[in-house]
Design a protein around this motif. Structure first.
Motif, short mmCIF file in Angstrom:
data_model
loop_
_atom_site.label_atom_id
_atom_site.label_comp_id
_atom_site.label_asym_id
_atom_site.label_seq_id
_atom_site.Cartn_x
_atom_site.Cartn_y
_atom_site.Cartn_z
N VAL A 13 0.80 -1.28 -0.04
CA VAL A 13 0.03 0.00 0.05
C VAL A 13 0.87 1.22 0.02
N ASP A 14 0.49 2.43 -0.54
CA ASP A 14 1.12 3.73 -0.56
C ASP A 14 0.99 4.20 0.78
N PRO A 15 2.13 4.63 1.41
CA PRO A 15 1.75 5.25 2.87
C PRO A 15 1.09 6.44 2.87
N ASP A 16 0.92 7.16 1.98
CA ASP A 16 -0.12 8.41 2.04
C ASP A 16 -1.61 8.02 2.12
N LYS A 17 -1.82 6.71 1.89
CA LYS A 17 -3.35 6.16 2.04
C LYS A 17 -3.53 5.41 3.35
N VAL A 18 -2.66 5.41 4.15
CA VAL A 18 -2.49 4.44 5.38
C VAL A 18 -2.96 5.30 6.67
N CYS A 19 -3.83 5.11 7.49
CA CYS A 19 -4.14 6.08 8.64
C CYS A 19 -3.30 5.42 9.77
N ILE A 20 -2.32 6.19 10.14
CA ILE A 20 -1.45 6.15 11.34
C ILE A 20 -2.03 6.51 12.72
N ILE A 21 -2.42 5.67 13.27
CA ILE A 21 -3.25 5.90 14.68
C ILE A 21 -2.38 5.54 15.89
N GLY A 22 -2.26 6.43 16.75
CA GLY A 22 -1.44 6.46 17.97
C GLY A 22 -1.58 7.35 18.99
N SER A 23 -1.09 7.42 20.22
CA SER A 23 -1.30 8.06 21.41
C SER A 23 -0.08 8.67 21.85
N CYS A 24 1.16 8.71 20.95
CA CYS A 24 2.28 9.26 21.41
C CYS A 24 3.13 9.98 20.23
N LEU A 25 3.76 11.13 20.65
CA LEU A 25 4.24 11.91 19.52
C LEU A 25 5.36 11.14 18.60
N SER A 26 6.04 10.27 19.27
CA SER A 26 6.96 9.40 18.06
C SER A 26 6.28 8.64 17.06
N HIS A 27 5.00 8.24 17.37
CA HIS A 27 3.98 7.33 16.36
C HIS A 27 3.86 8.40 15.44
N MET A 28 3.19 9.60 15.74
CA MET A 28 2.74 10.76 14.99
C MET A 28 4.09 11.04 13.97
N GLN A 29 5.12 11.18 14.62
CA GLN A 29 6.42 11.64 13.75
C GLN A 29 6.99 10.50 12.64
N ALA A 30 6.62 9.46 13.15
CA ALA A 30 6.83 8.04 12.20
C ALA A 30 6.12 8.26 11.03
N GLY A 31 4.84 8.53 11.43
CA GLY A 31 3.81 8.54 10.56
C GLY A 31 3.82 9.67 9.50
N ALA A 32 4.46 11.04 10.05
CA ALA A 32 4.72 11.75 9.28
C ALA A 32 5.62 11.65 8.29
N ALA A 33 6.64 11.02 8.71
CA ALA A 33 7.99 10.76 7.75
C ALA A 33 7.67 10.00 6.61
N VAL A 34 6.55 9.08 6.62
CA VAL A 34 5.99 8.21 5.53
C VAL A 34 4.87 8.91 4.94
N HIS A 35 4.36 10.11 5.38
CA HIS A 35 3.46 10.90 4.77
C HIS A 35 2.09 10.27 4.92
N GLY A 36 1.77 9.42 6.14
CA GLY A 36 0.57 8.97 6.33
C GLY A 36 -0.47 9.84 6.84
N ILE A 37 -1.67 9.35 7.10
CA ILE A 37 -2.77 10.05 7.36
C ILE A 37 -2.87 10.11 8.91
N LEU A 38 -2.43 10.90 9.82
CA LEU A 38 -2.16 10.92 11.40
C LEU A 38 -3.41 11.18 12.01
N HIS A 39 -3.66 10.17 12.79
CA HIS A 39 -4.67 10.40 13.97
C HIS A 39 -4.13 10.24 15.22
N LEU A 40 -4.60 11.20 16.03
CA LEU A 40 -3.92 11.07 17.51
C LEU A 40 -5.05 10.74 18.43
#
Length: 197
Positions: free
Chosen positions: A117-144
């Motif tokens: 799958v293309d990372p920019d179509k994936v929902c990245i879901i987490g409760s911490c900054l590092s998970h969101m930063q990793a998701g941003a690095a692959v251009h995912g859709i970020l949900h905190l």
């Protein structure tokens, strides 16, 4: 394919003592989280976990224990009709300089490659900054989700500047899944007045 990549501790389950889960008995799901994952599954979503597990590198627990923790997670999730397709984890301590420990994007890249799958179509879901930063690095859709380490975050307020841009915030996994599964809003219609015809 609809794919969601979730962090584990603080997102699906409560944080353990010193933020480590060192036995299956320590693994306690957050209220509504397992049912929320099951709802995603029933709506056609694949759910994968990406978790830092530095306790392995520090010798706080071994692979047998980690597998037992995940077996408990899978069993409790199956009891409510849900599933996690796979668990990807980084076993390294923070000072080992690996590419897979979040906020580095290695785990998320591996998952996207595995599922094609293309990372920019994936929902990245987490409760911490590092998970969101990793998701941003692959251009995912970020949900905190404002639980775990983010329990003090106000979902209605702007995030501090160290958080990646574009993060959507939710009070819980339940609220997040309500958002993801909400029916699309119909397009606005334009009503012409008699004078404009």
């Amino acid at each position: 394919m609809k794919l969601a990549i979730l962090d584990r501790d603080g997102t699906i389950n409560a944080l353990g003592e010193d933020e480590f889960i060192t036995s299956p008995a320590d693994w306690k799901p957050l209220p509504g989280a397992l049912d929320a994952i099951a709802r995603l599954n029933h709506a056609g979503w694949h759910v994968v976990v990406a978790a830092n597990q530095p306790g392995l590198g520090r010798g706080l627990f071994d692979m047998v224990t980690l597998n037992a923790v995940h077996a408990a997670m899978h069993k409790q999730l199956a009891a409510v009709g849900g599933r996690i397709d796979a668990v990807f984890y980084c076993p390294h301590a923070p000072d080992e300089g690996c590419h897979c420990r979040k906020p580095a994007p290695g785990l998320l890249e591996q998952i996207c490659e595995r599922y094609g799958v293309d990372p920019d179509k994936v929902c990245i879901i987490g409760s911490c900054l590092s998970h969101m930063q990793a998701g941003a690095a692959v251009h995912g859709i970020l949900h905190l989700v404002c639980t775990g380490q983010a329990a003090g975050v106000d979902p209605s307020a702007p995030l501090p500047p160290e958080w990646p841009a574009g993060v959507q915030t939710h009070t819980s996994m339940v609220a997040l899944v309500d958002h993801l599964l909400a029916p699309p809003k119909p397009p606005a219609t334009t009503v012409l007045s008699a004078n404009s015809v």
